[in-house]
Scaffold this motif. Structure first.
Motif, mmCIF file in Angstrom:
data_model
loop_
_atom_site.group_PDB
_atom_site.id
_atom_site.type_symbol
_atom_site.label_atom_id
_atom_site.label_comp_id
_atom_site.label_asym_id
_atom_site.label_seq_id
_atom_site.Cartn_x
_atom_site.Cartn_y
_atom_site.Cartn_z
ATOM 1 N N PRO A 80 24.388 21.804 -42.243
ATOM 2 C CA PRO A 80 24.738 23.109 -41.678
ATOM 3 C C PRO A 80 23.604 24.111 -41.821
ATOM 4 O O PRO A 80 22.699 23.968 -42.640
ATOM 5 N N SER A 81 23.693 25.161 -41.002
ATOM 6 C CA SER A 81 22.725 26.247 -41.095
ATOM 7 C C SER A 81 22.987 27.046 -42.356
ATOM 8 O O SER A 81 24.103 27.096 -42.881
ATOM 9 N N VAL A 82 21.932 27.710 -42.851
ATOM 10 C CA VAL A 82 22.037 28.437 -44.109
ATOM 11 C C VAL A 82 21.082 29.611 -44.091
ATOM 12 O O VAL A 82 20.063 29.596 -43.387
ATOM 13 N N THR A 83 21.416 30.659 -44.850
ATOM 14 C CA THR A 83 20.546 31.811 -45.041
ATOM 15 C C THR A 83 20.179 31.894 -46.517
ATOM 16 O O THR A 83 21.071 31.908 -47.373
ATOM 17 N N VAL A 84 18.891 31.939 -46.806
ATOM 18 C CA VAL A 84 18.414 32.001 -48.186
ATOM 19 C C VAL A 84 17.540 33.243 -48.337
ATOM 20 O O VAL A 84 16.847 33.644 -47.405
ATOM 21 N N SER A 85 17.601 33.887 -49.506
ATOM 22 C CA SER A 85 16.977 35.191 -49.716
ATOM 23 C C SER A 85 15.875 35.121 -50.759
ATOM 24 O O SER A 85 16.022 34.464 -51.796
ATOM 25 N N TYR A 86 14.785 35.840 -50.463
ATOM 26 C CA TYR A 86 13.686 36.000 -51.424
ATOM 27 C C TYR A 86 13.624 37.461 -51.841
ATOM 28 O O TYR A 86 13.662 38.371 -50.995
ATOM 29 N N ASN A 87 13.531 37.697 -53.153
ATOM 30 C CA ASN A 87 13.520 39.050 -53.693
ATOM 31 C C ASN A 87 12.195 39.308 -54.396
ATOM 32 O O ASN A 87 11.756 38.503 -55.223
ATOM 33 N N GLU A 88 11.561 40.433 -54.068
ATOM 34 C CA GLU A 88 10.265 40.763 -54.656
ATOM 35 C C GLU A 88 10.377 41.126 -56.136
ATOM 36 O O GLU A 88 9.462 40.892 -56.909
ATOM 37 N N LYS A 89 11.507 41.720 -56.530
ATOM 38 C CA LYS A 89 11.648 42.124 -57.928
ATOM 39 C C LYS A 89 11.724 40.923 -58.857
ATOM 40 O O LYS A 89 11.138 40.921 -59.936
ATOM 41 N N THR A 90 12.461 39.914 -58.431
ATOM 42 C CA THR A 90 12.595 38.717 -59.257
ATOM 43 C C THR A 90 11.510 37.680 -58.973
ATOM 44 O O THR A 90 11.384 36.703 -59.716
ATOM 45 N N LYS A 91 10.748 37.899 -57.885
ATOM 46 C CA LYS A 91 9.702 36.948 -57.488
ATOM 47 C C LYS A 91 10.267 35.545 -57.311
ATOM 48 O O LYS A 91 9.650 34.549 -57.725
ATOM 49 N N GLY A 92 11.454 35.465 -56.726
ATOM 50 C CA GLY A 92 12.064 34.162 -56.528
ATOM 51 C C GLY A 92 13.151 34.226 -55.476
ATOM 52 O O GLY A 92 13.335 35.228 -54.783
ATOM 53 N N TRP A 93 13.899 33.120 -55.364
ATOM 54 C CA TRP A 93 14.963 32.967 -54.376
ATOM 55 C C TRP A 93 16.293 32.997 -55.111
ATOM 56 O O TRP A 93 16.809 31.954 -55.529
#
Length: 287
Positions: free
Chosen positions: A162-175
């Motif tokens: 299935p399709s998915v949305t994944v997020s990257y955050n600059e504060k945590t420097k990760g996903w």
């Protein structure tokens, strides 16, 4: 001075064109950055000076000088990365630019320190396996949370992932998170994150909307996957799970049946725990 910028004229006799190395592949996207033009090719990312040129010294250093050329010298960013054929993944946030390189299985960030493969932050294998089968790589940026949301759409015949949305955050420097919404497009405006789906426009930070309910669908529960044994070869110990948040769940102290006895077996009556916070029950978080 005349108020006419002559943008309707494309005279090849004037220095208005720029040739790039054909080995970089086709140009997929152009973005203005300060006073220069960032060019995203299939296999390379370059910076082109605009309305100025560079004079190079014998030691390899350069000096910027004025020029009548619309597009001046071309300088490639360090790293053999491009945007492949997915310009829809390109998103700009201030001086940062996020995009994907499907052919190399990477998600990249272009910042003041150059190109950085942010997909290597704990997700290297995941993107290597999932980007190659994607039909669309849609990038959107949530200014409220400061996250780059990458939607990986799998629409190939016979492919069931299935399709998915994944997020990257600059504060945590990760996903830090996977998201349950699969937008058709999206953008941030006036401190609000908006996505489009099935011809409709949806606001993601509206207090009047039920949380975790996307595009009029049923509410999706939030879950947290905890990784307890990240490095099996290292001896470690774990304490209980702690949390910090709003009202904790409180069970009312019930003295029914809690009768104490002395060493002789005689009843001492009901006992109390000596606390006052649990006189009445309260709903809240619990582990």
């Amino acid at each position: 001075t005349s108020g006419v910028n002559e943008l309707n004229e494309f005279n090849m006799a004037n220095p208005i064109t720029k040739d790039l190395n054909p080995s970089y592949g086709s140009i997929q996207a152009l973005k203005r950055r300060d006073t220069n033009l960032v060019t995203f090719c299939e296999d390379k990312v370059l910076q082109i000076l605009a309305n100025k040129d560079a004079l190079f010294n014998a030691d390899g250093s350069s000096n910027v000088t004025a020029s009548n050329a619309v597009l001046g010298n071309t300088k490639a960013f360090v790293g053999d990365y491009g945007i492949s054929s997915n310009p829809e993944s390109l998103v700009t946030d201030a001086y940062r630019m996020y995009f994907t390189d499907k052919q190399r299985g990477k998600v990249l960030r272009l910042s003041q320190d150059g190109l950085t493969p942010i997909s290597d932050a704990g997700m290297k294998s995941y993107f290597r396996d999932n980007l190659k089968n994607a039909t669309t790589l849609l990038g959107t940026f949530d200014e409220v949370k400061g996250e780059y949301n990458l939607t990986i759409k799998q629409e190939k015949k016979g492919y069931v992932n299935p399709s998915v949305t994944v997020s990257y955050n600059e504060k945590t420097k990760g996903w830090p998170s996977f998201k349950s919404f699969i937008p058709d497009s999206g953008f941030s405006i006036n401190n609000e994150y908006v996505t489009c789906y099935d011809g409709g426009v949806w606001s993601h930070h509206n207090e009047n909307v039920v949380a975790n309910s996307f595009y009029g669908q049923d509410t999706v529960p939030s879950t947290i996957d905890v990784l307890f044994n990240d490095n099996p070869s290292v001896v470690k110990s774990f304490t209980t799970v702690n949390y910090e948040g709003t009202q904790a769940k409180v069970d009312k102290w019930d003295t029914l049946g809690l009768e104490a006895y002395d060493v002789y077996g005689d009843s001492m009556g009901n006992i109390s725990d000596g606390e006052y916070y649990n006189i009445t029950a309260k709903d809240g978080w619990y582990v």
